[in-house]
Design a protein around this motif. Structure first.
Motif: not given
Length: 302
Positions: A121-126, A226-227, A234-235
């Protein structure tokens, strides 16, 4: 009140009452094992001459001073103890430890799954960051961004819940290992090597994991949630959570390695038990042979 301890003797239907050395003076509660002065109650089992395999059952009886309709009697919780050899006790404790290790392996697997999920999901956030930077998004871009936002929201809630569950389970494992340590000491089968292994290799890192690692991860994921709820990027917050989980997983791997070291010790215990059983078998055979020899010598020709 008159209080008595109540253990079994040599057979399951023979009992003995022993008056407390320090009877309570009017208080309604009497805590067994309390370390404060004049409140603990020692119980000497040596006179019972218990043998391996026998059981000791211990409880507390109380009778009031009602001389009109009484006295009324009651007893507390019944504690049952089985007399075992040091080797058998260590084998029992090993089984407990093995079950705890299997539970901990499952926890580590679930934490690793959470880490990989957050990394994805960090990659999705990027990807969402790039979509957000597009000043003229297409309808497909908007739909993709909405899909990513929904996935991020679900992931934040899912991982908060799963890691909090893992935290509760890991804390229970720490407490149960502390119980095993106490059993070793109470039964006088502990060695400095055993205690060092449990203290330094298991309890200390588990305490670090429970008191510091899990709270930091929880805070990082809560900040990610939260972010993201404020429709912001939010990455970085997700990456912080992933990094914190990596640190905890390294610590967990060290604990698992220490737990697995116990297997070698248990193999030695089982080998010793096998040797003892063989010796007992040989002793019995020798005794039978001597008896036959004596009989044949006393009654020749028969």
């Amino acid at each position: 009140r008159d209080l008595h301890s109540f253990p079994t003797r040599r057979s399951s239907d023979l009992y003995a009452f022993t008056a407390l050395a320090s009877p309570p003076a009017g208080q309604k509660q009497f805590r067994l094992g309390d370390t404060s002065e004049n409140t603990s109650e020692p119980f000497n089992v040596r006179p019972l001459e218990l043998s391996l395999g026998q059981k000791l059952i211990l409880t507390v009886f109380a009778a009031d001073a009602d001389n009109v309709s009484g006295p009324h009697e009651s007893h507390g919780e019944v504690y049952s103890f089985r007399v075992v050899s040091s080797e058998d006790l260590q084998a029992i404790l090993y089984d407990k430890e093995l079950n705890l290790r299997l539970r901990f392996e499952q926890i580590v697997s679930e934490v690793q799954e959470a880490r990989d999920d957050l990394a994805a999901h960090q990659r999705l956030s990027l990807e969402a960051r790039d979509l957000r930077a597009n000043e003229q998004p297409t309808a497909a871009d908007e739909a993709k961004r909405d899909e990513i936002n929904t996935s991020l929201s679900v992931a934040a809630d899912r991982r908060l819940n799963s890691l909090r569950k893992n935290h509760t389970e890991t804390r229970a494992i720490e407490e149960l290992f502390a119980d095993i340590r106490e059993e070793l000491i109470n039964n006088r089968v502990d060695t400095s090597t055993m205690l060092e292994r449990i203290d330094d290799g298991i309890l200390t890192p588990l305490h670090q994991i429970n008191e510091f690692d899990y709270p930091e991860i929880d805070q990082a994921i809560a900040l990610f949630k939260l972010v993201h709820s404020q429709d912001e990027d939010s990455a970085n917050e997700i990456q912080t959570a992933v990094n914190d989980i990596d640190v905890m997983l390294d610590r967990m791997a060290g604990v698992l390695n220490e737990m697995r070291r116990r297997e070698t010790f248990n193999e030695l215990v089982k080998r010793l038990q096998s040797i003892r059983e063989k010796q007992e078998e040989i002793r019995n055979l020798t005794k039978d042979a001597k008896v036959r020899s004596l009989i044949e010598g006393a009654f020749p020709g028969q």
